[in-house]
Each structure stands twice: as structure tokens, then as C-alpha cells.
Design a protein around this motif. Structure first.
Motif, PDB file in Angstrom:
ATOM      1  N   UNK A 158       0.857  -1.181   0.000  1.00  0.00           N
ATOM      2  CA  UNK A 158       0.000   0.000   0.000  1.00  0.00           C
ATOM      3  C   UNK A 158       0.898   1.237   0.000  1.00  0.00           C
ATOM      4  N   UNK A 159       0.566   2.243  -0.772  1.00  0.00           N
ATOM      5  CA  UNK A 159       1.432   3.419  -0.824  1.00  0.00           C
ATOM      6  C   UNK A 159       1.434   4.155   0.510  1.00  0.00           C
ATOM      7  N   UNK A 160       2.597   4.638   0.875  1.00  0.00           N
ATOM      8  CA  UNK A 160       2.686   5.486   2.062  1.00  0.00           C
ATOM      9  C   UNK A 160       2.123   6.843   1.687  1.00  0.00           C
ATOM     10  N   UNK A 161       1.474   7.473   2.624  1.00  0.00           N
ATOM     11  CA  UNK A 161       0.842   8.767   2.380  1.00  0.00           C
ATOM     12  C   UNK A 161       1.454   9.820   3.290  1.00  0.00           C
ATOM     13  N   UNK A 162       1.486  11.056   2.810  1.00  0.00           N
ATOM     14  CA  UNK A 162       1.912  12.201   3.604  1.00  0.00           C
ATOM     15  C   UNK A 162       1.083  13.397   3.139  1.00  0.00           C
ATOM     16  N   UNK A 163       1.048  14.432   3.959  1.00  0.00           N
ATOM     17  CA  UNK A 163       0.282  15.631   3.605  1.00  0.00           C
ATOM     18  C   UNK A 163       1.209  16.834   3.519  1.00  0.00           C
ATOM     19  N   UNK A 164       0.791  17.804   2.730  1.00  0.00           N
ATOM     20  CA  UNK A 164       1.533  19.050   2.565  1.00  0.00           C
ATOM     21  C   UNK A 164       0.521  20.180   2.477  1.00  0.00           C
ATOM     22  N   UNK A 165       0.702  21.193   3.297  1.00  0.00           N
ATOM     23  CA  UNK A 165      -0.194  22.345   3.299  1.00  0.00           C
ATOM     24  C   UNK A 165       0.389  23.428   2.396  1.00  0.00           C
ATOM     25  N   UNK A 166       0.055  23.367   1.119  1.00  0.00           N
ATOM     26  CA  UNK A 166       0.578  24.301   0.121  1.00  0.00           C
ATOM     27  C   UNK A 166       0.054  25.713   0.395  1.00  0.00           C
ATOM     28  N   UNK A 199      -3.143  19.188   1.982  1.00  0.00           N
ATOM     29  CA  UNK A 199      -3.827  19.200   3.281  1.00  0.00           C
ATOM     30  C   UNK A 199      -5.325  19.444   3.094  1.00  0.00           C
ATOM     31  N   UNK A 200      -5.712  20.259   2.154  1.00  0.00           N
ATOM     32  CA  UNK A 200      -7.120  20.560   1.916  1.00  0.00           C
ATOM     33  C   UNK A 200      -7.898  19.374   1.365  1.00  0.00           C
ATOM     34  N   UNK A 201      -7.201  18.383   0.809  1.00  0.00           N
ATOM     35  CA  UNK A 201      -7.883  17.217   0.254  1.00  0.00           C
ATOM     36  C   UNK A 201      -8.180  16.167   1.310  1.00  0.00           C
ATOM     37  N   UNK A 202      -7.610  16.315   2.495  1.00  0.00           N
ATOM     38  CA  UNK A 202      -7.818  15.348   3.574  1.00  0.00           C
ATOM     39  C   UNK A 202      -8.969  15.834   4.434  1.00  0.00           C
ATOM     40  N   UNK A 203      -9.994  15.023   4.547  1.00  0.00           N
ATOM     41  CA  UNK A 203     -11.166  15.385   5.330  1.00  0.00           C
ATOM     42  C   UNK A 203     -10.959  14.905   6.760  1.00  0.00           C
ATOM     43  N   UNK A 204     -11.085  15.805   7.696  1.00  0.00           N
ATOM     44  CA  UNK A 204     -10.932  15.455   9.097  1.00  0.00           C
ATOM     45  C   UNK A 204      -9.478  15.439   9.515  1.00  0.00           C
ATOM     46  N   UNK A 205      -9.234  15.156  10.784  1.00  0.00           N
ATOM     47  CA  UNK A 205      -7.858  15.122  11.270  1.00  0.00           C
ATOM     48  C   UNK A 205      -7.120  13.906  10.698  1.00  0.00           C
ATOM     49  N   UNK A 206      -5.841  14.074  10.473  1.00  0.00           N
ATOM     50  CA  UNK A 206      -5.024  12.987   9.921  1.00  0.00           C
ATOM     51  C   UNK A 206      -3.795  12.784  10.798  1.00  0.00           C
ATOM     52  N   UNK A 207      -4.007  12.326  12.047  1.00  0.00           N
ATOM     53  CA  UNK A 207      -2.863  12.224  12.963  1.00  0.00           C
ATOM     54  C   UNK A 207      -1.853  11.150  12.559  1.00  0.00           C
ATOM     55  N   UNK A 208      -2.262  10.179  11.751  1.00  0.00           N
ATOM     56  CA  UNK A 208      -1.349   9.116  11.367  1.00  0.00           C
ATOM     57  C   UNK A 208      -0.557   9.432  10.104  1.00  0.00           C
ATOM     58  N   UNK A 209      -0.926  10.504   9.410  1.00  0.00           N
ATOM     59  CA  UNK A 209      -0.217  10.878   8.193  1.00  0.00           C
ATOM     60  C   UNK A 209       0.904  11.858   8.530  1.00  0.00           C
ATOM     61  N   UNK A 210       2.113  11.571   8.081  1.00  0.00           N
ATOM     62  CA  UNK A 210       3.190  12.531   8.335  1.00  0.00           C
ATOM     63  C   UNK A 210       2.935  13.831   7.574  1.00  0.00           C
ATOM     64  N   UNK A 211       3.260  14.941   8.205  1.00  0.00           N
ATOM     65  CA  UNK A 211       3.083  16.259   7.600  1.00  0.00           C
ATOM     66  C   UNK A 211       4.448  16.749   7.137  1.00  0.00           C
TER      67      UNK A 211
END
Length: 111
Positions: free
Chosen positions: A23-31, A88-100
Motif C-alpha cells: 500500500x502506498x505510504x501517504x503524507x500531507x503538505x499544506x501548500x 492538506x485541503x484534500x484530507x477530510x478530518x484530522x489525519x494524525x497518522x499521516x506525516x506532515x
């Protein structure tokens, strides 16, 4: 029957460990945050009373180059982190398990 069951379980386990795609690893970025920080950084220079014309011109030049710098960095990030990057805007709700990745990118861009 028991030997067949154990052999089948071993084959399924081997497939899951070696052949099945991970499964692909996911991360978020607040552009948006990065652009707001750059905007604030440039605005501080532009409204600074003792800023010279050269300082203001350099700030505007850096602001115009920021989009290209961000694009290049965003394109290189997935290879570096071996992950899929979500805005970051594409993630609905809190994403505590996704690295930022936002703090790391902020540091790289000098924000």
C-alpha cells in the motif's frame, strides 16, 4: 488435509510478503500555508519603512520565482520520501497518522 491447509497458508503468506504490491505510504503538505508564509515574508519587506528600493525589488523577484521553486520541490518530494503526497485541503478530518511534510518544506524554502 492439514498439510494442504498449511501449504496453502504458506503460499498466501509468501505472496503477501514478496509479490503483492505494498500500500502506498501517504503524507500531507499544506501548500496554502506555504504560500501565505511567503506572502507575509514579502509583504514585510514591502511595507518596511527603511527598506531600500533594491530590497523591495529583490523581494518581488523572489516572490515571482517562488512558484517555480515550489513546483520543483513538490515534484521531487515523492521520490525523496517514497510516498504519495496529498494536499492538506484534500484530507477530510484530522489525519494524525499521516506525516506532515509542511515543516520540512518550510525549512527548505526558508520560510
Amino acid at each position: 488435509v492439514l498439510a494442504n491447509l498449511l501449504l496453502s497458508a504458506l503460499i498466501v503468506l509468501a505472496y503477501a510478503l514478496w509479490f503483492a504490491p505494498a500500500a502506498p505510504r501517504l503524507a500531507v503538505l499544506d501548500v496554502g500555508e506555504l504560500y501565505r508564509l511567503k506572502e507575509t515574508q514579502v509583504a514585510k519587506v514591502l511595507v518596511k519603512l527603511d527598506a531600500t528600493h533594491e530590497d523591495r525589488a529583490l523581494a518581488l523577484q523572489r516572490a515571482s520565482a517562488f512558484g517555480l521553486e515550489m513546483t520543483n520541490l513538490i515534484q521531487s518530494l515523492p521520490e525523496e520520501c517514497h510516498c504519495l503526497i496529498l494536499a492538506r485541503g484534500a484530507v477530510v478530518g484530522p489525519a494524525p497518522l499521516l506525516p506532515d511534510l509542511t515543516p520540512e518544506v518550510r525549512r527548505r524554502l526558508g520560510l
